[in-house]
Enzyme design. Structure first.
Site, PDB file in Angstrom:
ATOM      1  CB  SER A 201      37.465  51.672  48.006  1.00  0.00           C
ATOM      2  OG  SER A 201      37.598  50.626  47.047  1.00  0.00           O
TER       3      SER A 201
ATOM      4  CE1 TYR B 290      35.961  55.212  49.160  1.00  0.00           C
ATOM      5  CE2 TYR B 290      38.295  55.381  48.631  1.00  0.00           C
ATOM      6  CZ  TYR B 290      37.277  55.404  49.567  1.00  0.00           C
ATOM      7  OH  TYR B 290      37.577  55.621  50.894  1.00  0.00           O
ATOM      8  N   GLY B 291      34.864  53.825  42.677  1.00  0.00           N
ATOM      9  CA  GLY B 291      35.171  53.946  41.254  1.00  0.00           C
ATOM     10  C   GLY B 291      34.255  54.792  40.402  1.00  0.00           C
TER      11      GLY B 291
ATOM     12  CB  CYS C 205      42.776  52.390  45.970  1.00  0.00           C
ATOM     13  SG  CYS C 205      41.233  52.962  45.244  1.00  0.00           S
ATOM     14  CG  ASN C 206      44.845  50.861  39.962  1.00  0.00           C
ATOM     15  OD1 ASN C 206      45.834  50.961  39.261  1.00  0.00           O
ATOM     16  ND2 ASN C 206      44.545  49.740  40.601  1.00  0.00           N
TER      17      ASN C 206
ATOM     18  CB  CYS D 285      40.245  48.150  39.431  1.00  0.00           C
ATOM     19  SG  CYS D 285      39.168  48.052  40.883  1.00  0.00           S
TER      20      CYS D 285
END
Ligand code: DGL
Length: 215
Positions: free
Chosen positions: A8, A39-40, A70-71, A176
């Site tokens: 992201s 995004y989280g 990106c997790n 993250c």
């Protein structure tokens, strides 16, 4: 070979830099989503709509493999993305398994976005590998935004890390990629009490296996 790296925001840049350093004969193309980061706290289906055109553009640029750095995306969308894209997608995931193997106190802390923590994949990782240990999930909901905009309030981060150390966590998982930028700060605070894990070297090993296969 061209290797795509996606996140992201600036989190993936730390992963892209580590990859480029390790495999200098390959070309790393890093793309992020400056318009929609972070995004989280977003819904996965909304994120899917943002990610698809970026993956398409990495493939149009000639990438033969994409590292999903990106997790939040990996834990919520990797199955849908693998259905849609046929090139190998390497997924970064919370390192619950190694953390569970390392802990001596039986307490680990996972620092991740709210969307990652709410994902089915995260629940699956916990039930597969961390059934018998305590998993602390400190509130990191504002961290990626702070890091993305270089407005890091060290005291807020330190306070949350101190709380998990006080609760006896001896492994802290950075789940993250944005948090890779504050790894040093967290490691200093945790020194002598907890190990800090992040996935760059594991991802590079997996990438090398994929690169060897692709020839
Ligand atoms: N760096 C991403 C991750 O690994 C997402 C951070 C965000 O956009 O909130 O989860």
């Amino acid at each position: 070979m061209k290797i795509g790296v996606f996140d992201s925001g600036v989190g993936g840049l730390s992963v892209a830099n580590a990859i480029q350093k390790d495999v200098p004969s390959h070309e790393v193309i890093f793309k992020n989503d400056k318009t929609h980061v972070p995004y989280g706290t977003r819904d996965p289906q909304e994120i899917l709509g943002f990610v698809i055109p970026i993956f398409e553009s990495l493939i149009a640029d000639g990438c033969q493999v994409i590292v999903v750095a990106c997790n939040t995306v990996s834990t919520t969308l990797i199955f849908e993305l693998r259905k849609r894209f046929t090139i190998p997608l390497i997924a970064i995931e919370p390192m619950i398994k190694p953390a569970a193997a390392l802990t001596k106190t039986g307490v680990i802390a996972v620092c991740a976005t709210p969307t990652t923590l709410a994902s089915d994949r995260y629940a699956e990782l916990k039930s597969s590998y961390a059934k018998d240990i305590t998993v602390l999930e400190p509130d990191c909901s504002d961290w990626s935004n702070m890091i993305e905009h270089q407005q890091i309030e060290a005291s807020r981060i330190n306070q949350r890390i101190q709380r998990v150390l006080d609760a006896n966590a001896d492994v802290i998982v950075l789940a993250c990629t944005h948090y890779h930028w504050i790894e040093e700060q967290i490691s200093i605070l945790a020194y002598g009490k907890a190990k800090v894990l992040q996935p760059e070297s594991a991802i590079i090993s997996e990438l090398k296996r994929v690169l060897a296969r692709l020839g």
